[in-house]
Design a protein around this motif. Structure first.
Motif, mmCIF file in Angstrom:
data_model
loop_
_atom_site.group_PDB
_atom_site.id
_atom_site.type_symbol
_atom_site.label_atom_id
_atom_site.label_comp_id
_atom_site.label_asym_id
_atom_site.label_seq_id
_atom_site.Cartn_x
_atom_site.Cartn_y
_atom_site.Cartn_z
ATOM 1 N N ASN A 74 0.807 -1.226 0.000
ATOM 2 C CA ASN A 74 0.000 0.000 0.000
ATOM 3 C C ASN A 74 0.839 1.274 0.000
ATOM 4 N N SER A 76 2.270 3.387 -1.886
ATOM 5 C CA SER A 76 2.282 3.639 -3.328
ATOM 6 C C SER A 76 3.322 4.657 -3.790
ATOM 7 N N TYR A 98 3.070 -4.394 -6.266
ATOM 8 C CA TYR A 98 2.227 -3.217 -6.498
ATOM 9 C C TYR A 98 3.027 -1.922 -6.438
ATOM 10 N N LEU A 99 4.248 -1.977 -5.925
ATOM 11 C CA LEU A 99 5.047 -0.772 -5.698
ATOM 12 C C LEU A 99 5.749 -0.360 -6.988
#
Length: 118
Positions: A74, A76, A98-99
């Motif tokens: 999360n 980001s 996700y990074l």
């Protein structure tokens, strides 16, 4: 709550999740990781000057033992993640993929197993 506050709240919740997965903190580095202190002032945390989001997390050589929670995906705005020379273990969560801004990652000298997320 403004959007900026919401985003910094997400970063704070994420780092508190990481703290909850740390079972040993021999140097008491996480003592100031609390809701009473701005996360940009937490040990090992650097926030970006423009967006005031967590940009760099460096806990290298600080000695914590624990696992890396999926919540870390999360962060980001994270561009650097350094956890080398500690006692982290387990598998690296797939959510690290996700990074998209991440360009520096250093996990050496821990006890991770399995493969690195793509």
């Amino acid at each position: 709550m403004t959007k900026a506050q919401n985003n910094i709240s997400t970063d704070q919740s994420t780092l508190l999740a990481l703290k909850s997965h740390i079972t040993t903190d021999p140097q008491n580095i996480l003592v100031n990781w609390s809701t009473t202190t701005s996360i940009c002032n937490w040990v090992g945390v650097t926030c970006g000057a423009c967006h005031l989001r967590v940009a760099f997390l460096n806990l290298s050589y600080m000695g914590p033992t624990g696992t890396i929670p999926p919540h870390l995906g999360n962060l980001s705005f994270l561009v650097g993640l350094c956890l080398r020379y500690n006692s982290f273990h387990g598998t690296l969560p797939q959510e690290l993929s996700y990074l998209h801004r991440l360009n520096l990652i250093s996990f050496g000298y821990n006890n991770f197993m399995g493969t690195n997320p793509s």
